[in-house]
Design a protein around this motif. Structure first.
Motif, short mmCIF file in Angstrom:
data_model
loop_
_atom_site.label_atom_id
_atom_site.label_comp_id
_atom_site.label_asym_id
_atom_site.label_seq_id
_atom_site.Cartn_x
_atom_site.Cartn_y
_atom_site.Cartn_z
N ILE A 1 13.13 4.70 -6.26
CA ILE A 1 11.86 5.30 -6.63
C ILE A 1 11.06 5.58 -5.36
O ILE A 1 10.96 4.73 -4.49
CB ILE A 1 11.04 4.38 -7.55
N SER A 2 10.51 6.77 -5.27
CA SER A 2 9.64 7.15 -4.16
C SER A 2 8.24 7.43 -4.70
O SER A 2 8.10 8.10 -5.73
CB SER A 2 10.18 8.38 -3.42
N TYR A 3 7.23 6.94 -4.00
CA TYR A 3 5.85 7.14 -4.41
C TYR A 3 5.09 7.91 -3.34
O TYR A 3 5.46 7.92 -2.16
CB TYR A 3 5.15 5.80 -4.63
N PRO B 1 0.83 -1.20 0.00
CA PRO B 1 0.00 0.00 0.00
C PRO B 1 0.87 1.26 0.00
O PRO B 1 1.74 1.43 0.86
CB PRO B 1 -0.80 -0.11 1.31
N ILE B 2 0.67 2.13 -0.97
CA ILE B 2 1.41 3.39 -1.04
C ILE B 2 0.78 4.43 -0.14
O ILE B 2 1.46 5.18 0.56
CB ILE B 2 1.46 3.90 -2.49
N GLY B 3 -0.54 4.48 -0.15
CA GLY B 3 -1.24 5.46 0.67
C GLY B 3 -2.74 5.30 0.50
O GLY B 3 -3.21 4.56 -0.37
N SER B 4 -3.49 6.01 1.34
CA SER B 4 -4.94 5.91 1.31
C SER B 4 -5.55 7.27 1.60
O SER B 4 -5.02 8.04 2.42
CB SER B 4 -5.41 4.89 2.35
N GLY C 1 -11.02 6.62 1.34
CA GLY C 1 -11.47 5.27 1.06
C GLY C 1 -10.83 4.65 -0.16
O GLY C 1 -11.10 3.48 -0.45
N LEU C 2 -9.99 5.38 -0.87
CA LEU C 2 -9.26 4.82 -2.00
C LEU C 2 -7.86 4.43 -1.54
O LEU C 2 -7.21 5.17 -0.81
CB LEU C 2 -9.17 5.81 -3.17
N LEU C 3 -7.41 3.27 -2.00
CA LEU C 3 -6.12 2.73 -1.59
C LEU C 3 -5.26 2.57 -2.84
O LEU C 3 -5.66 1.93 -3.81
CB LEU C 3 -6.33 1.37 -0.91
N CYS C 4 -4.06 3.16 -2.80
CA CYS C 4 -3.13 3.05 -3.91
C CYS C 4 -2.14 1.93 -3.62
O CYS C 4 -1.55 1.88 -2.53
CB CYS C 4 -2.38 4.37 -4.12
N LEU C 5 -1.96 1.02 -4.59
CA LEU C 5 -1.10 -0.15 -4.41
C LEU C 5 -0.01 -0.17 -5.47
O LEU C 5 -0.19 0.30 -6.58
CB LEU C 5 -1.92 -1.44 -4.51
N CYS C 6 1.10 -0.78 -5.08
CA CYS C 6 2.22 -0.97 -6.00
C CYS C 6 2.75 -2.39 -5.81
O CYS C 6 2.71 -2.92 -4.70
CB CYS C 6 3.33 0.05 -5.71
N ASN C 7 3.22 -3.02 -6.90
CA ASN C 7 3.87 -4.31 -6.73
C ASN C 7 5.30 -4.25 -7.25
O ASN C 7 5.76 -3.21 -7.73
CB ASN C 7 3.06 -5.43 -7.40
N THR C 8 6.01 -5.35 -7.16
CA THR C 8 7.43 -5.33 -7.47
C THR C 8 7.72 -5.21 -8.96
O THR C 8 8.86 -5.03 -9.36
CB THR C 8 8.11 -6.62 -6.95
N ASN C 9 6.69 -5.31 -9.79
CA ASN C 9 6.86 -5.05 -11.22
C ASN C 9 6.58 -3.60 -11.56
O ASN C 9 6.44 -3.26 -12.73
CB ASN C 9 5.94 -5.96 -12.04
#
Length: 435
Positions: free
Chosen positions: A142-144, A96-99, A102-110
């Motif tokens: 990389i920073s998000y 999870p990058i942030g919320s 009620g919206l959740l931003c996600l990132c994966n290793t790709n």
């Protein structure tokens, strides 16, 4: 029911949890139209924020599996995959990058990104960002950050790509922003501060994304010298420095958090104690107030970090995360701690607060096309295979879920003659070494 004014019905329904509202949509066409209307959705979000209700905790364990639980019933945690039925991110190191709202931003290793609403189970997959690392760089990261522009009613993802060569006093910083409303990325002015990627993603408070940083990278193989709070206003797209409290002392690690949209400063003094400060009036230095001080080993034994998550519904307690291993309630008046046992969650965990809401994200995203995504995926795979040291985190994850996570969590690994020995070296983004 027909005799009850619509505004009264709206006021009553706005106090209900998001999942209950989804069921109430089946009552009648009038209720469905009311609950789906933007004005009601905004009313529900405002009501939840003002009353500090409808909060959920999203947990991430060592293997990057996600779990979710309402704050009011932590003992009945369900598996996150049961709540969100999308498989594109499964087994790929979700973070999870942030919320917000009620919206959740996600990132994966790709480096694939998505914005989802866990309550409605709707999500949008972001198009690939265009900024890549330069070929000749010694260290890259990389920073998000995930935030919300109130003026344009737009949710934004900030991606900051930074690198430096064999000179520690120079670094390159490129920044791009994704707009959910426009479903596109754009370049903005480069970040003048070097962000310390080991201490988490950007923290959003008062319309500004914040990172811990410094004026230049730390000398090679030295301790963290990050001592600044760098801010990025998502509305004006301008950078700023946030003033810190006086007399913080020395020899501590600086981290950031947020409580009720107020920026928090966490000072973790090595083997001594941790102080948590709250900026009650944003941007005003004198408004910093010390909220909590946790001593070692008196309160929990020895620990490395303390992170504030959320106030209790009555505002008398603060939920704290200790070393990503345990949760405790801290009574602000009695100055006492109470352990929280969450059923179904592993020993090691990382938590983020996500509001239960009906905020819509439908109609956005997926406009980049399958063909374009396939071409970019092919380019990324080629980059991994050709540059042994460039993207080793991704390479290891593809070898197996558990193996990849262990590598990401920082076991000693020798890479092209270098050594990566920091426990959190690649938790939130990638450190890369080029030939």
């Amino acid at each position: 029911m027909s005799d009850i004014p619509p505004e009264v019905i709206a006021g009553i329904l706005s106090r209900s949890p998001a999942k209950s509202l989804l069921r109430f949509r089946c009552v009648s066409k009038q209720w469905r139209a009311l609950i789906d209307s933007p004005s009601f959705i905004n009313m529900h979000v405002s009501q939840s924020i003002n009353t500090n209700t409808n909060n959920n905790l999203v947990f991430r364990d060592d293997y990057f599996d996600l779990f979710s639980s309402p704050l009011d019933s932590l003992s009945t945690t369900l598996g996150f995959n049961e709540l969100v039925g999308f498989q594109e991110f499964a087994g790929l190191g979700i973070e999870p990058i942030g919320s917000y709202n009620g919206l959740l931003c996600l990132c994966n290793t790709n480096e694939k990104l998505a914005i989802l609403n866990p309550s409605t189970q709707k999500y949008v997959r972001l198009p690939f960002a265009r900024i890549e690392f330069p070929d000749k760089a010694y260290v890259q990261n990389i920073s998000y950050g995930f935030g919300y522009g109130r003026v344009n009613d737009d949710y934004k993802v900030v991606r900051i790509v930074q690198s430096y060569g064999y000179r520690d006093d120079e670094f390159e910083s490129k920044v791009e922003i994704y707009s959910l409303r426009l479903n596109s990325w754009k370049r903005v002015r480069d970040c003048p501060y070097y962000l310390w990627w080991k201490v988490g993603f950007g923290v959003f408070a008062s319309g500004v994304l914040h990172w811990v940083g410094s004026m230049k990278p730390s000398p090679r193989f030295s301790e963290n010298v990050a001592d600044l709070i760098a801010g990025f206003d998502v509305a004006t797209e301008e950078y700023q420095l946030v003033p810190q409290p006086d007399n913080l002392g020395k020899d501590f690690e600086l981290r950031l958090g947020v409580l009720r949209e107020c920026l928090c400063l966490i000072c973790n003094y090595k083997s001594s104690h941790s102080d948590i400060w709250v900026m009650k009036d944003y941007g005003v230095k004198e408004s910093w107030t010390k909220l909590i001080s946790v001593a070692q080993p008196r309160d929990f034994g020895f620990f490395e970090s303390v992170t504030p998550l959320v106030y209790s519904k009555d505002g008398r307690q603060v939920l704290l995360e200790i070393d990503m291993k345990s949760l405790v309630w801290f009574d602000l008046k009695k100055k006492k701690f109470k352990n929280v046992r969450v059923r179904g969650v592993p020993k090691n965990l990382e938590a983020i607060v996500c509001l239960g809401s009906l905020v819509k994200i439908s109609g956005f995203g997926r406009s980049d096309g399958r063909k374009q995504r396939a071409e970019v995926d092919k380019k990324h795979r080629k980059k991994i295979s050709n540059k042994r040291g460039s993207s080793w985190c991704f390479e290891q994850v593809k070898g197996g879920k558990k193996l990849g996570v262990r590598m990401l969590r920082g076991h000693d690994i020798s890479i092209t003659g270098m050594s990566c020995t920091t426990a959190d070296s690649c938790v939130n983004r990638t450190v890369r070494f080029s030939h």
